[in-house]
Scaffold this motif. Structure first.
Motif, short mmCIF file in Angstrom:
data_model
loop_
_atom_site.label_atom_id
_atom_site.label_comp_id
_atom_site.label_asym_id
_atom_site.label_seq_id
_atom_site.Cartn_x
_atom_site.Cartn_y
_atom_site.Cartn_z
N ILE A 27 103.30 5.53 96.75
CA ILE A 27 103.26 6.98 96.53
C ILE A 27 104.18 7.38 95.38
O ILE A 27 103.79 8.11 94.47
N LEU A 28 105.42 6.91 95.41
CA LEU A 28 106.38 7.31 94.36
C LEU A 28 105.94 6.81 92.98
O LEU A 28 106.10 7.53 91.99
N THR A 29 105.38 5.62 92.91
CA THR A 29 104.87 5.10 91.64
C THR A 29 103.72 5.95 91.14
O THR A 29 103.63 6.26 89.95
N SER A 30 102.83 6.34 92.04
CA SER A 30 101.66 7.12 91.63
C SER A 30 102.05 8.47 91.04
O SER A 30 101.33 9.02 90.22
N LEU A 31 103.21 8.99 91.41
CA LEU A 31 103.65 10.29 90.88
C LEU A 31 103.93 10.23 89.38
O LEU A 31 103.90 11.25 88.70
N HIS A 32 104.20 9.04 88.87
CA HIS A 32 104.55 8.89 87.46
C HIS A 32 103.39 8.38 86.60
O HIS A 32 103.55 8.21 85.39
N ALA A 33 102.25 8.16 87.23
CA ALA A 33 101.08 7.70 86.49
C ALA A 33 100.52 8.84 85.63
O ALA A 33 100.57 10.00 86.02
N SER A 34 100.01 8.49 84.48
CA SER A 34 99.46 9.47 83.55
C SER A 34 98.15 10.04 84.06
O SER A 34 97.18 9.30 84.26
N ILE A 35 98.11 11.33 84.26
CA ILE A 35 96.87 11.99 84.68
C ILE A 35 95.82 11.92 83.56
O ILE A 35 94.67 11.59 83.84
N PRO A 36 96.18 12.20 82.30
CA PRO A 36 95.16 12.06 81.25
C PRO A 36 94.56 10.65 81.19
O PRO A 36 93.34 10.51 81.02
N GLU A 37 95.38 9.61 81.35
CA GLU A 37 94.85 8.25 81.33
C GLU A 37 93.93 8.00 82.52
O GLU A 37 92.91 7.33 82.39
#
Length: 173
Positions: free
Chosen positions: A75-85
């Motif tokens: 969950i915490l990692t997914s918060l930093h993933a690029s939404i545009p990508e």
């Protein structure tokens, strides 16, 4: 499937969408439309969230009593993933929005079921639900862990859905 695996599978909806998408490549040779889409996404990113990192303090609080470290880390990692990508890699924004809406409903059903199970274990079902102490096991603790995981997953899913809808409103397809 054990309860930790179930929780991990439940949250993978957001992490798969955020980190993998489906295999659509904006840099493919095939089209001008992909570069147009990239330009629309870049423009929309000025108005819409680029990631969900602003959710981190609220998410850390939601995750504080969840036992599974892999769940918390995912969950915490997914918060930093690029939404545009993630949008670029997805098969289409409308499909991702529809998927997230279904996932939110599914997580809400899991949360309600876990709450029901936890309340059934309590001597007085009107008591507030409280997290278990570290190391404690049992039906109540497993139900509470699922209850808390569903809340955290939907916090992320709802924020991601809101972000995708922002991109959609800005013209991203």
């Amino acid at each position: 499937m054990n309860i930790n695996s179930q929780r991990f599978v439940s949250v993978t909806g957001i992490s798969i969408v955020l980190t993998c998408g489906s295999a659509w490549d904006v840099f493919s040779e095939n089209s001008l439309s992909s570069s147009k889409q990239a330009a629309v996404i870049t423009s929309a990113a000025k108005q819409c969230p680029r990631d969900l990192s602003s959710l981190q303090p609220k998410m850390e609080k939601a995750l504080q009593f969840i036992k599974s470290a892999s769940f918390r880390n995912t969950i915490l990692t997914s918060l930093h993933a690029s939404i545009p990508e993630a949008i670029v890699r997805a098969d289409g924004l409308a499909q991702q929005i529809a998927f997230l809406k279904q996932e939110i409903v599914s997580q809400e059903q899991e949360r309600a079921h876990a709450e029901e199970v936890a309340r059934d274990v309590l001597k007085d079902p009107s008591q507030p639900l409280t997290p278990c102490r570290h190391g404690k096991e049992g039906a109540y603790c497993h139900a509470m862990d699922q209850y808390l995981a569903s809340i955290a997953a939907n916090l992320a899913n709802q924020s991601f859905l809101n972000a995708l809808q922002c991109y959609q409103q800005e013209g991203v397809r």
